[in-house]
Design a protein around this motif. Structure first.
Motif, short mmCIF file in Angstrom:
data_model
loop_
_atom_site.label_atom_id
_atom_site.label_comp_id
_atom_site.label_asym_id
_atom_site.label_seq_id
_atom_site.Cartn_x
_atom_site.Cartn_y
_atom_site.Cartn_z
N PRO A 15 0.79 -1.23 -0.19
CA PRO A 15 -0.16 -0.13 -0.16
C PRO A 15 0.77 1.27 0.06
O PRO A 15 2.21 1.17 0.45
N ASP A 16 0.25 2.35 -0.44
CA ASP A 16 1.14 3.55 -0.71
C ASP A 16 1.73 3.98 0.53
O ASP A 16 2.83 4.32 0.75
N GLU A 17 0.91 4.06 1.72
CA GLU A 17 1.34 4.80 3.05
C GLU A 17 2.49 3.73 3.32
O GLU A 17 3.53 4.38 3.81
N GLN A 18 2.53 2.48 3.43
CA GLN A 18 3.54 1.54 3.69
C GLN A 18 4.80 1.74 2.89
O GLN A 18 5.79 1.87 3.15
N GLY A 19 4.59 2.02 1.62
CA GLY A 19 5.45 2.17 0.62
C GLY A 19 6.45 3.60 1.03
O GLY A 19 7.73 3.49 0.99
N LYS A 20 5.80 4.71 1.45
CA LYS A 20 6.31 5.79 1.46
C LYS A 20 6.97 5.61 2.84
O LYS A 20 8.18 6.36 3.01
N ARG A 21 6.58 4.94 3.85
CA ARG A 21 7.38 4.50 5.23
C ARG A 21 8.82 3.89 4.89
O ARG A 21 9.84 4.18 5.38
N LEU A 22 8.83 2.93 3.89
CA LEU A 22 9.78 2.15 3.73
C LEU A 22 10.68 2.80 2.80
O LEU A 22 11.98 2.74 2.88
N LEU A 23 10.17 3.85 1.90
CA LEU A 23 11.30 4.79 1.08
C LEU A 23 12.28 5.35 1.90
O LEU A 23 13.09 5.88 1.49
N LYS A 24 11.71 5.63 3.32
CA LYS A 24 12.72 6.48 4.06
C LYS A 24 14.22 5.73 4.48
O LYS A 24 14.80 6.42 5.12
N ASP A 25 13.80 4.48 4.77
CA ASP A 25 15.02 3.83 4.71
C ASP A 25 15.90 3.49 3.80
O ASP A 25 15.43 3.24 2.63
#
Length: 102
Positions: A15-25
């Protein structure tokens, strides 16, 4: 949204929200497929295949297994055939085993 783990090179749809969090890593990067690149459906998770099937309005996609989803998305069979195949496989799997002969 497609993301890729840079350590393992594994890609998956989240999901987009989870992807945005992962992309911070630093271990993750965007892996959005380009419009002209072919995606190997066999490499996708059932969840990602169901998302694609939902986007294409495949009827009964929620009950399809991975093989039936791939066939339906590839157009190898009609959507109705995929649903029928999945349902008939479920009924075979749910039949009780024959009792041993006495």
């Amino acid at each position: 949204m497609w993301v890729k783990n840079t350590r393992t090179n594994k890609k998956w749809f989240v999901p987009d929200e989870q992807g945005k969090r992962l992309l911070k890593d630093k271990d993750y990067e965007s892996a959005e497929p380009s419009a002209d690149s072919a995606v190997n459906l066999a490499e996708l998770t059932v969840e990602a295949l169901r998302k694609r099937a939902a986007d294409k309005a495949v009827p009964g996609y929620q009950s399809l297994n991975k093989d039936a989803l791939i066939k339906a998305l590839n157009g190898d069979q009609t959507d109705e055939q995929a649903v029928t195949e999945a349902n008939s496989q479920d009924s075979v799997d749910q039949q009780p085993a024959a009792s041993p002969a006495k």
